[in-house]
Scaffold this motif. Structure first.
Motif, PDB file in Angstrom:
ATOM      1  N   PRO A 137       0.834  -1.205   0.000  1.00  0.00           N
ATOM      2  CA  PRO A 137       0.000   0.000   0.000  1.00  0.00           C
ATOM      3  C   PRO A 137       0.866   1.250   0.000  1.00  0.00           C
ATOM      4  CG  PRO A 137      -0.770  -1.584   1.635  1.00  0.00           C
ATOM      5  CD  PRO A 137       0.553  -2.079   1.148  1.00  0.00           C
ATOM      6  N   PRO A 138       0.634   2.193  -0.904  1.00  0.00           N
ATOM      7  CA  PRO A 138       1.489   3.390  -0.981  1.00  0.00           C
ATOM      8  C   PRO A 138       1.432   4.208   0.299  1.00  0.00           C
ATOM      9  CG  PRO A 138      -0.501   3.652  -2.307  1.00  0.00           C
ATOM     10  CD  PRO A 138      -0.455   2.217  -1.880  1.00  0.00           C
ATOM     11  N   LEU A 139       2.526   4.907   0.564  1.00  0.00           N
ATOM     12  CA  LEU A 139       2.607   5.718   1.777  1.00  0.00           C
ATOM     13  C   LEU A 139       1.759   6.979   1.647  1.00  0.00           C
ATOM     14  CD1 LEU A 139       6.471   5.572   2.421  1.00  0.00           C
ATOM     15  CD2 LEU A 139       4.696   4.378   3.720  1.00  0.00           C
ATOM     16  N   THR A 140       1.180   7.376   2.764  1.00  0.00           N
ATOM     17  CA  THR A 140       0.537   8.684   2.816  1.00  0.00           C
ATOM     18  C   THR A 140       1.623   9.751   2.895  1.00  0.00           C
ATOM     19  OG1 THR A 140       0.408   8.652   5.234  1.00  0.00           O
ATOM     20  CG2 THR A 140      -1.455   7.692   4.008  1.00  0.00           C
ATOM     21  N   GLU A 141       1.249  10.989   2.654  1.00  0.00           N
ATOM     22  CA  GLU A 141       2.238  12.073   2.725  1.00  0.00           C
ATOM     23  C   GLU A 141       2.832  12.183   4.128  1.00  0.00           C
ATOM     24  OE1 GLU A 141       0.597  15.707   1.330  1.00  0.00           O
ATOM     25  OE2 GLU A 141       0.199  14.970  -0.691  1.00  0.00           O
ATOM     26  N   ALA A 142       1.993  12.024   5.147  1.00  0.00           N
ATOM     27  CA  ALA A 142       2.485  12.107   6.529  1.00  0.00           C
ATOM     28  C   ALA A 142       3.448  10.968   6.843  1.00  0.00           C
ATOM     29  CB  ALA A 142       1.308  12.086   7.499  1.00  0.00           C
ATOM     30  N   ALA A 143       3.150   9.766   6.341  1.00  0.00           N
ATOM     31  CA  ALA A 143       4.032   8.623   6.577  1.00  0.00           C
ATOM     32  C   ALA A 143       5.377   8.828   5.892  1.00  0.00           C
ATOM     33  CB  ALA A 143       3.363   7.339   6.082  1.00  0.00           C
ATOM     34  N   GLN A 144       5.356   9.395   4.691  1.00  0.00           N
ATOM     35  CA  GLN A 144       6.612   9.664   3.990  1.00  0.00           C
ATOM     36  C   GLN A 144       7.430  10.721   4.726  1.00  0.00           C
ATOM     37  OE1 GLN A 144       7.982   8.229   0.728  1.00  0.00           O
ATOM     38  NE2 GLN A 144       9.505   8.979   2.183  1.00  0.00           N
ATOM     39  N   ARG A 145       6.770  11.731   5.250  1.00  0.00           N
ATOM     40  CA  ARG A 145       7.488  12.761   6.014  1.00  0.00           C
ATOM     41  C   ARG A 145       8.090  12.174   7.288  1.00  0.00           C
ATOM     42  NH1 ARG A 145       2.969  16.067   4.535  1.00  0.00           N
ATOM     43  NH2 ARG A 145       2.039  15.729   6.594  1.00  0.00           N
ATOM     44  N   ALA A 146       7.398  11.215   7.895  1.00  0.00           N
ATOM     45  CA  ALA A 146       7.928  10.568   9.103  1.00  0.00           C
ATOM     46  C   ALA A 146       9.215   9.808   8.792  1.00  0.00           C
ATOM     47  CB  ALA A 146       6.880   9.627   9.694  1.00  0.00           C
ATOM     48  N   LEU A 147       9.247   9.121   7.656  1.00  0.00           N
ATOM     49  CA  LEU A 147      10.465   8.415   7.250  1.00  0.00           C
ATOM     50  C   LEU A 147      11.591   9.402   6.968  1.00  0.00           C
ATOM     51  CD1 LEU A 147       9.140   5.632   4.821  1.00  0.00           C
ATOM     52  CD2 LEU A 147       9.703   5.419   7.241  1.00  0.00           C
ATOM     53  N   ASP A 148      11.258  10.478   6.264  1.00  0.00           N
ATOM     54  CA  ASP A 148      12.277  11.478   5.934  1.00  0.00           C
ATOM     55  C   ASP A 148      12.804  12.166   7.194  1.00  0.00           C
ATOM     56  OD1 ASP A 148      12.001  10.887   3.250  1.00  0.00           O
ATOM     57  OD2 ASP A 148      10.523  12.466   2.884  1.00  0.00           O
ATOM     58  N   TRP A 149      11.927  12.386   8.168  1.00  0.00           N
ATOM     59  CA  TRP A 149      12.351  12.999   9.432  1.00  0.00           C
ATOM     60  C   TRP A 149      13.376  12.088  10.116  1.00  0.00           C
ATOM     61  CZ3 TRP A 149      12.662  11.715  14.512  1.00  0.00           C
ATOM     62  CH2 TRP A 149      12.807  12.742  15.446  1.00  0.00           C
ATOM     63  N   ALA A 150      13.120  10.796  10.108  1.00  0.00           N
ATOM     64  CA  ALA A 150      14.034   9.850  10.746  1.00  0.00           C
ATOM     65  C   ALA A 150      15.404   9.894  10.095  1.00  0.00           C
ATOM     66  CB  ALA A 150      13.446   8.436  10.667  1.00  0.00           C
ATOM     67  N   VAL A 151      15.437   9.955   8.766  1.00  0.00           N
ATOM     68  CA  VAL A 151      16.721  10.025   8.057  1.00  0.00           C
ATOM     69  C   VAL A 151      17.429  11.339   8.362  1.00  0.00           C
ATOM     70  CG1 VAL A 151      17.836  10.008   5.797  1.00  0.00           C
ATOM     71  CG2 VAL A 151      15.879   8.519   6.224  1.00  0.00           C
ATOM     72  N   ASP A 152      16.681  12.435   8.351  1.00  0.00           N
ATOM     73  CA  ASP A 152      17.273  13.748   8.616  1.00  0.00           C
ATOM     74  C   ASP A 152      17.886  13.816  10.015  1.00  0.00           C
ATOM     75  OD1 ASP A 152      16.608  14.698   6.116  1.00  0.00           O
ATOM     76  OD2 ASP A 152      14.710  15.588   6.766  1.00  0.00           O
ATOM     77  N   GLN A 153      17.186  13.253  10.995  1.00  0.00           N
ATOM     78  CA  GLN A 153      17.701  13.270  12.360  1.00  0.00           C
ATOM     79  C   GLN A 153      18.989  12.470  12.487  1.00  0.00           C
ATOM     80  OE1 GLN A 153      16.515  15.120  15.067  1.00  0.00           O
ATOM     81  NE2 GLN A 153      15.412  16.056  13.362  1.00  0.00           N
ATOM     82  N   LYS A 154      19.055  11.368  11.768  1.00  0.00           N
ATOM     83  CA  LYS A 154      20.281  10.571  11.798  1.00  0.00           C
ATOM     84  C   LYS A 154      21.432  11.324  11.156  1.00  0.00           C
ATOM     85  CE  LYS A 154      22.646   6.933  12.728  1.00  0.00           C
ATOM     86  NZ  LYS A 154      22.932   6.577  14.128  1.00  0.00           N
ATOM     87  N   LEU A 155      21.149  12.019  10.059  1.00  0.00           N
ATOM     88  CA  LEU A 155      22.194  12.796   9.390  1.00  0.00           C
ATOM     89  C   LEU A 155      22.663  13.957  10.260  1.00  0.00           C
ATOM     90  CD1 LEU A 155      20.753  12.918   5.751  1.00  0.00           C
ATOM     91  CD2 LEU A 155      22.797  11.693   6.506  1.00  0.00           C
TER      92      LEU A 155
END
Length: 236
Positions: free
Chosen positions: A164-182
């Motif tokens: 099932p494709p990601l919602t916009e909020a779910a995609q932002r949650a994944l991107d937030w996780a990557v950004d925090q790690k960086l």
């Protein structure tokens, strides 16, 4: 008398044997090598039986290898292009994401939203984030019940896609996780803790509202961050 005469005559006997061999011999070598078919009454198919003549040895087929992805979907593929080492998602985080998709399909939702991520984390069950949620009384059953209350039940006749494709909020949650790690500059992988905190960062998302209803708050988020940064803590 004729039969007795033929048996007593060696030449005649040799001719008879030769003629019988010629009759029993296949008409041609090509017809002898042709396969013949047997009808199987159980399978309802014809089984082709080849001759016992050895076949030429064929070269071995090249083995097919499968590539396992170590990253989750991102809307910002260029943000790590300039870094020497791209952070990867942990094995537990990837499994949690896969379980999130499965939970969305079980609820017959057309998309994978932030509400599915805590479910996936809890289904995986071995990560620090999963243990922290359960220690604070947040279980899979409770998250699932709150998701149904908030979003409703899926159509019983609807079948969700395999991914099932990601919602916009779910995609932002994944991107937030990557950004925090960086931003942290630390070595290591992106963990389920980052994934859960990514859901919490989306304040208006269903996942955030469900966690908040079940008692998760900013203080709990800070406590989880503190636990994950302790020396010797095995996060994943």
């Amino acid at each position: 008398m004729a039969a007795a005469h033929s048996l007593s005559n060696p030449a005649t006997t040799t001719q008879v044997i030769a003629q019988s061999r010629i009759k029993s011999k296949p008409s041609s070598s090509s017809s002898f090598l042709k396969p013949y078919s047997l009808q199987s009454p159980w399978l309802g198919i014809k089984l082709s039986v080849q001759s016992s003549k050895p076949r030429p040895r064929l070269p071995n087929h090249r083995q097919i290898t499968a590539t396992v992805s170590f990253s989750l979907p991102t809307a910002k593929p260029d943000r790590v292009a300039s870094t020497e080492k791209v952070p990867k998602w942990s094995r537990r985080a990837i499994k949690s994401f896969a379980m999130s998709e499965l939970e969305a399909r079980k609820l017959r939702y057309p998309t994978t939203g932030t509400e599915a991520f805590p479910m996936g984390i809890l289904v995986e069950g071995t990560s620090l984030a999963s243990k922290f949620l359960r220690a604070n009384g947040i279980t899979l059953e409770k998250v699932r019940e709150e998701a149904v209350k908030l979003l409703g039940k899926g159509d019983r006749f609807f079948f969700s896609p395999e991914h099932p494709p990601l919602t916009e909020a779910a995609q932002r949650a994944l991107d937030w996780a990557v950004d925090q790690k960086l931003k942290s500059g630390d070595d290591g992988e992106i963990t389920t803790t980052h994934l859960l905190l990514g859901v919490w960062s989306e304040v208006e998302s269903p996942g955030h509202k469900i966690l908040e209803t079940l008692g998760f708050n900013d203080e709990k988020a800070k406590e989880l961050i503190s636990l994950s940064s302790e020396p010797g803590c095995v996060d994943g």
